[in-house]
Design a protein around this motif. Structure first.
Motif, PDB file in Angstrom:
ATOM      1  N   LEU A 154       0.862  -1.176   0.000  1.00 58.66           N
ATOM      2  CA  LEU A 154       0.000   0.000   0.000  1.00 58.66           C
ATOM      3  C   LEU A 154       0.901   1.229   0.000  1.00 58.66           C
ATOM      4  O   LEU A 154       2.058   1.167   0.416  1.00 58.66           O
ATOM      5  CB  LEU A 154      -0.896   0.029   1.237  1.00 58.66           C
ATOM      6  N   ASP A 178      -0.572  -4.414   3.197  1.00 61.24           N
ATOM      7  CA  ASP A 178      -1.993  -4.581   3.482  1.00 61.24           C
ATOM      8  C   ASP A 178      -2.124  -5.853   4.311  1.00 61.24           C
ATOM      9  O   ASP A 178      -1.951  -6.962   3.806  1.00 61.24           O
ATOM     10  CB  ASP A 178      -2.775  -4.707   2.171  1.00 61.24           C
ATOM     11  N   ASP A 449      -6.141   1.497  -2.169  1.00 60.96           N
ATOM     12  CA  ASP A 449      -6.231   0.041  -2.303  1.00 60.96           C
ATOM     13  C   ASP A 449      -6.744  -0.620  -1.036  1.00 60.96           C
ATOM     14  O   ASP A 449      -7.313  -1.715  -1.084  1.00 60.96           O
ATOM     15  CB  ASP A 449      -4.855  -0.544  -2.655  1.00 60.96           C
ATOM     16  N   ALA A 452     -10.555  -0.056  -1.039  1.00 61.68           N
ATOM     17  CA  ALA A 452     -11.199  -0.748  -2.160  1.00 61.68           C
ATOM     18  C   ALA A 452     -11.800  -2.083  -1.744  1.00 61.68           C
ATOM     19  O   ALA A 452     -12.765  -2.548  -2.362  1.00 61.68           O
ATOM     20  CB  ALA A 452     -10.200  -0.955  -3.293  1.00 61.68           C
TER      21      ALA A 452
END
Length: 496
Positions: A154, A178, A449, A452
């Motif tokens: 990330l 992440d 991200d 998301a």
């Protein structure tokens, strides 16, 4: 003996590969092969038993059950392939140190227990699904004798307060993992970091965004490894077509555990003050207030047009501990409806109450539940975790009752309410239960991200954003109107 045999086989394979390259007469290909080998193209087969899995579990009964299911799945996969099972640790049961959830204090234990007989430590979240055969294939591409920090990267698009504005000139340059995709440390790196933790006390008093802070610690101002991207570590849903290529995936939905908690079983307390009556309260009324049945605004000034409740606690510029404890006492007093759940938010918190009620279906109101986005204070010195107030603090009635019965109080009205609550509840053996769906900051402060693959429950702050637009984009479900013409709509809130 087995390792020597594998190295011997690996040597033969590399020797054969060298003959093939020389026969082809391509010095460029030979150079490329040597480069790939330096980056860890597998010289041997990695065994599943060489991987130690650490599931970042929590002691709350729901989370403990979820983590146990994840452990059973890992062990069953090993059994199905007739492999020796890996070690699978549930983080909340490793030790009595509440700060182990922040990982770094745990490194000396991991080094001492597994430093000689393992190759990798892999960290998982409860929701992280693992295909063990593909995971070991992915890890085997890296030389386990070197220091590796692996994950799904990330990055920040802009500098952010939750990362202390690190790398302000170019925030996207720094990568951090992440956690939902899993992340891994090679044993040589674990051993070195563990020695560092033993020799040098961890410097930061506060733990805010753990994944970023772990990455900074590993990187060590450029003296340690950067995060290396592993494409097989994914946050795709298990039922996604792309998941076929993944070693890790996420469950298809953050599905509720049953029927959502009823609207009239959640009491909402909004902390405000006179100077924000005309600025922040209208945003709540235009967005999420109508999803509340029982809601009160607590202020230093009684305003019948809102209406607000004056608890007799003077407004403070920061902290608000006196006001929050007055809210807790009012919740159990009989002056408000006897709901099982209490939500305490700031007047600049944006929240989806339907999503919250769905999440609460996973928790027992008869258990002492203290839920939200968890921060930490002094975790390396026996400190405590606490639910940060801006994202919303959720309490079961049992948690509030036990807190108030303990006699724990604010040391001043302007003490930080969320930290005092965390200290008191942790002392009672009621640790903060973390959900990544609550957010102390704005959407802009989190990696795109990351968001998301979330269905967020809350965000905080109106700074440099249009809060109604933020709510409509991130927190509104269905086709319910918010900003357009809502002022004339009747609220579903029960006036108390």
């Amino acid at each position: 003996m087995l390792r020597d045999h594998r190295r011997h086989v690996a040597g033969l394979l590399l020797l054969s590969l060298g003959h093939i390259i020389l026969a082809a007469g391509s010095s460029e290909e030979a150079s490329q092969s040597r480069e790939e080998d330096a980056h860890g193209i597998p010289a041997r087969q990695l065994a599943l038993q060489e991987v130690v899995f650490v599931i970042r579990s929590q002691s709350n009964s729901f989370h403990a059950r979820q983590a146990e299911k994840r452990r059973e799945d890992l062990l069953q996969q090993a059994h199905a392939r007739s492999e020796k099972p890996p070690v699978v640790l549930l983080l909340h049961s490793v030790s009595d140190n509440e700060g182990d959830w922040s990982v770094l204090p745990l490194l000396p234990y991991l080094s001492g227990s597994f430093g000689k007989n393992s190759s990798w430590i892999v960290f998982l979240e409860e929701e992280t699904g693992v295909k063990t055969s593909r995971l070991v294939e992915a890890l085997a591409k890296f030389d386990e004798n070197k220091e590796w920090f692996l994950g799904k990267p990330l990055h920040d698009d802009e500098s952010t307060i939750i990362h202390h504005y690190a790398f302000a000139e170019n925030p996207s340059v720094f990568k951090y993992p992440d956690f939902s995709a899993a992340w891994a440390l090679s044993i040589p790196l674990v051993v070195r970091l563990a020695n560092k933790v033993r020799e040098e006390p961890l410097k930061s008093d506060f733990t805010i965004d753990l994944k970023h802070e772990v990455a900074l610690y590993v990187w060590d101002n450029g003296n340690g490894p950067h995060l290396t991207a592993v494409p097989q570590l994914c946050t795709d849903r298990e039922d996604s077509p792309r998941a076929e290529l993944c070693a890790t995936t996420l469950r298809p939905e953050p599905a509720p555990c049953g029927e959502p908690v009823k609207k009239d079983n959640v009491f909402v307390a909004v902390k405000t003050c006179k100077k924000f009556h005309s600025e922040r309260v209208p945003v709540i009324k235009k967005t999420w207030e109508r999803d509340a049945v029982y809601l009160e605004y607590y202020s230093d000034h009684a305003d019948a047009s809102i209406p607000t409740v004056d608890l007799g606690v003077p407004n403070t510029e920061r902290g608000h501990c006196g006001k929050t404890f007055a809210i807790l006492n009012r919740f159990v007093s009989g002056d408000v409806p006897g709901t099982e759940w209490l939500l305490v938010v700031d007047d600049d918190t944006l929240i989806s109450l339907p999503r919250l009620r769905s999440l609460l279906s996973c928790y027992s109101a008869w258990e002492a539940v203290y839920l939200g986005e968890r921060y930490g204070y002094g975790l390396s010195q026996g400190g405590y975790g606490y639910i940060t107030g801006g994202g919303g603090m959720v309490f079961s009635r049992e948690a509030v009752a036990r807190l108030l019965q303990s006699g724990c109080k604010c040391y001043s009205d302007d003490a930080p309410d969320d930290m005092v609550l965390g200290m008191c509840l942790n002392a009672l053996g009621i640790p903060a239960t973390h959900s990544p769906l609550f957010h102390q900051a704005r959407p802009e402060d989190y990696a795109a991200d990351l968001l998301a693959h979330q269905v967020p429950i809350s965000f905080h702050k109106h700074w440099n954003v249009d809060p109604v637009v933020v709510f409509d984009k991130w927190l509104k479900d269905g086709d319910r109107k918010t900003s357009a013409g809502l002022d004339n709509d009747k609220s579903a809130k029960t006036e108390l």
